[in-house]
Write a protein that holds these residues in place. Structure first.
Motif, PDB file in Angstrom:
ATOM      1  N   UNK A   1      80.842  66.686  13.037  1.00 38.19           N
ATOM      2  CA  UNK A   1      79.428  66.375  12.860  1.00 38.19           C
ATOM      3  C   UNK A   1      78.960  66.833  11.486  1.00 38.19           C
ATOM      4  N   UNK A   2      78.197  65.965  10.832  1.00 40.99           N
ATOM      5  CA  UNK A   2      77.731  66.254   9.480  1.00 40.99           C
ATOM      6  C   UNK A   2      76.234  65.982   9.349  1.00 40.99           C
ATOM      7  N   UNK A   3      75.597  66.739   8.479  1.00 34.23           N
ATOM      8  CA  UNK A   3      74.225  66.462   8.066  1.00 34.23           C
ATOM      9  C   UNK A   3      74.277  65.976   6.624  1.00 34.23           C
ATOM     10  N   UNK A   4      73.598  64.868   6.358  1.00 35.08           N
ATOM     11  CA  UNK A   4      73.571  64.278   5.019  1.00 35.08           C
ATOM     12  C   UNK A   4      72.191  64.530   4.416  1.00 35.08           C
ATOM     13  N   UNK A   5      72.131  65.458   3.474  1.00 39.70           N
ATOM     14  CA  UNK A   5      70.852  65.932   2.941  1.00 39.70           C
ATOM     15  C   UNK A   5      70.619  65.355   1.545  1.00 39.70           C
ATOM     16  N   UNK A   6      69.579  64.537   1.419  1.00 37.35           N
ATOM     17  CA  UNK A   6      69.253  63.961   0.108  1.00 37.35           C
ATOM     18  C   UNK A   6      68.588  65.014  -0.771  1.00 37.35           C
ATOM     19  N   UNK A   7      69.092  65.149  -1.998  1.00 33.22           N
ATOM     20  CA  UNK A   7      68.564  66.118  -2.961  1.00 33.22           C
ATOM     21  C   UNK A   7      67.886  65.348  -4.092  1.00 33.22           C
ATOM     22  N   UNK A   8      66.557  65.230  -4.015  1.00 34.36           N
ATOM     23  CA  UNK A   8      65.834  64.398  -4.966  1.00 34.36           C
ATOM     24  C   UNK A   8      65.982  64.890  -6.403  1.00 34.36           C
ATOM     25  N   UNK A   9      66.007  66.197  -6.580  1.00 34.41           N
ATOM     26  CA  UNK A   9      66.077  66.737  -7.933  1.00 34.41           C
ATOM     27  C   UNK A   9      67.452  66.682  -8.557  1.00 34.41           C
ATOM     28  N   UNK A  10      68.493  66.573  -7.734  1.00 37.81           N
ATOM     29  CA  UNK A  10      69.871  66.582  -8.252  1.00 37.81           C
ATOM     30  C   UNK A  10      70.522  65.206  -8.211  1.00 37.81           C
ATOM     31  N   UNK A  11      69.848  64.226  -7.592  1.00 36.24           N
ATOM     32  CA  UNK A  11      70.384  62.862  -7.458  1.00 36.24           C
ATOM     33  C   UNK A  11      71.712  62.880  -6.702  1.00 36.24           C
ATOM     34  N   UNK A  12      71.749  63.703  -5.659  1.00 45.17           N
ATOM     35  CA  UNK A  12      72.966  63.860  -4.867  1.00 45.17           C
ATOM     36  C   UNK A  12      72.633  63.913  -3.377  1.00 45.17           C
ATOM     37  N   UNK A  13      73.695  63.845  -2.585  1.00 44.21           N
ATOM     38  CA  UNK A  13      73.612  64.105  -1.146  1.00 44.21           C
ATOM     39  C   UNK A  13      74.566  65.247  -0.825  1.00 44.21           C
ATOM     40  N   UNK A  14      74.039  66.295  -0.196  1.00 47.80           N
ATOM     41  CA  UNK A  14      74.890  67.392   0.280  1.00 47.80           C
ATOM     42  C   UNK A  14      75.392  67.045   1.670  1.00 47.80           C
ATOM     43  N   UNK A  15      76.722  67.117   1.866  1.00 52.48           N
ATOM     44  CA  UNK A  15      77.321  66.858   3.172  1.00 52.48           C
ATOM     45  C   UNK A  15      77.598  68.214   3.819  1.00 52.48           C
ATOM     46  N   UNK A  16      76.878  68.497   4.900  1.00 55.02           N
ATOM     47  CA  UNK A  16      77.005  69.783   5.581  1.00 55.02           C
ATOM     48  C   UNK A  16      77.842  69.610   6.834  1.00 55.02           C
ATOM     49  N   UNK A  17      78.956  70.332   6.924  1.00 56.01           N
ATOM     50  CA  UNK A  17      79.762  70.357   8.134  1.00 56.01           C
ATOM     51  C   UNK A  17      79.041  71.278   9.123  1.00 56.01           C
ATOM     52  N   UNK A  18      78.569  70.715  10.237  1.00 54.96           N
ATOM     53  CA  UNK A  18      77.743  71.487  11.154  1.00 54.96           C
ATOM     54  C   UNK A  18      78.540  72.468  11.998  1.00 54.96           C
TER      55      UNK A  18
END
Length: 332
Positions: A33-50
């Motif tokens: 399971x992953x959370x896909x977190x949009x980072x507006x200031x970095x122009x990235x998505x952090x993929x968090x392994x839950x």
């Protein structure tokens, strides 16, 4: 649209809008399971392994990503890049961008149906939404809605799409088959985030300027109650049973917990700065909160309603939408 895009305005009001839109994932068999977190200031998505509770990948996307939604059937994540005028498509099995869809709009809110063949994208500036072919990115339809559409939520079965119209203080009800607006439901001031109850019977509308939640009965399409929350609420989600509603309050750095059986506030939980996107992780019974100011994913224990250690992510995380995805082991 400046409330959504400008950091200075967000700092002034400590709010953009809601996102919230919730999703409680059924867990069938062993999966990652992953959370896909949009980072507006970095122009990235952090993929968090839950399971590991840490970032395991950082994916470059378009400029100023805000919205996110998961296509569970096809194992894809769609990200709206507001300043990039595009959608980034992430393959969850490969954890990389496999397609970028150029758009004639500045996309914010978005959602995808159960079949994964169509993506709905809100056009904030021109008061309509686009229906896109998921594979081609082709515009299949354009549907007029209210002023400044933001959050979107499909009903069970995908026959009806609900759209929060911030500047006309209402929710559009869209027939997805005819692709026409059926009606508009008046709610509080500046609605932005939407969340559907697990049984599909109630829609929760976050009213940013009214500091409230409008509860819409799906059968009658009428507001049946109004729930007070904290200052400048943004997003909401329920737990997997529909017992509790969790609401991020950007103006006071808190999450309101509402008992939906009594419609009363149980608790306010202090969280890191400017909480925005929120989702419920059913497998671990925890609430995930993207905190824009402090660049973390806050974690709330769903049983004790206490904070667990936060997870560092990218700059200005928004996670506006449905951001939890599950990848079966055989597909990893």
């Amino acid at each position: 649209m400046q409330l959504v895009l400008a950091k200075s305005v967000s700092q002034t009001f400590k709010v953009l809008f809601f996102c919230g839109l919730s999703l409680c994932l059924p867990i069938c068999g062993k999966a990652a399971d992953y959370a896909y977190i949009t980072n507006q200031g970095a122009h990235t998505v952090s993929v968090v392994d839950l399971q590991q509770q840490k970032v395991v990948n950082t994916i470059a996307v378009g400029k100023a990503p805000v919205g996110v939604t998961v296509d569970h059937r096809n194992q894809l994540v769609y990200v709206s890049n507001v300043e990039g005028h595009s959608l980034s498509v992430i393959d969850m099995r490969r954890q990389q961008v496999t397609n970028t869809m150029a758009l004639p709009i500045a996309p914010v809110g978005l959602t995808v149906g159960e079949t994964g063949d169509q993506v709905y994208v809100a056009d904030w500036y021109h008061d309509h939404l686009l229906v896109l072919g998921a594979e081609s990115g082709q515009v299949l339809a354009q549907i007029e809605v209210g002023h400044a559409p933001g959050g979107m939520q499909l009903g069970h079965g995908d026959a009806i799409l609900y759209v929060a119209n911030r500047d006309s203080n209402d929710v559009s009800v869209i027939d997805t088959r005819s692709r026409k607006e059926l009606q508009r439901i008046k709610v509080g001031q500046h609605p932005f985030g939407l969340s559907l109850s697990p049984d599909g019977q109630q829609l929760y509308v976050v009213n940013v300027y009214s500091n409230s939640i409008s509860v819409i009965d799906i059968a009658s399409h009428e507001v049946v109650s109004t729930l007070a929350v904290g200052e400048h609420p943004y997003c909401a989600t329920t737990d997997s049973t529909g017992k509790y509603l969790y609401v991020t309050n950007t103006g006071e750095d808190s999450v309101t917990v509402i008992d939906l059986h009594s419609n009363k506030v149980m608790r306010k939980i202090r969280v890191p700065g400017t909480p925005e996107g929120i989702a419920y992780d059913a497998a671990r019974q925890q609430v995930l909160v993207a905190s824009w100011m402090d660049n973390v994913l806050a974690v709330i224990d769903g049983q004790s309603l206490t904070l667990k250690p936060a997870i560092a992510v990218g700059s200005q995380p928004r996670a506006f939408g449905q951001f939890i995805g599950s990848v079966p082991d055989k597909q990893k």
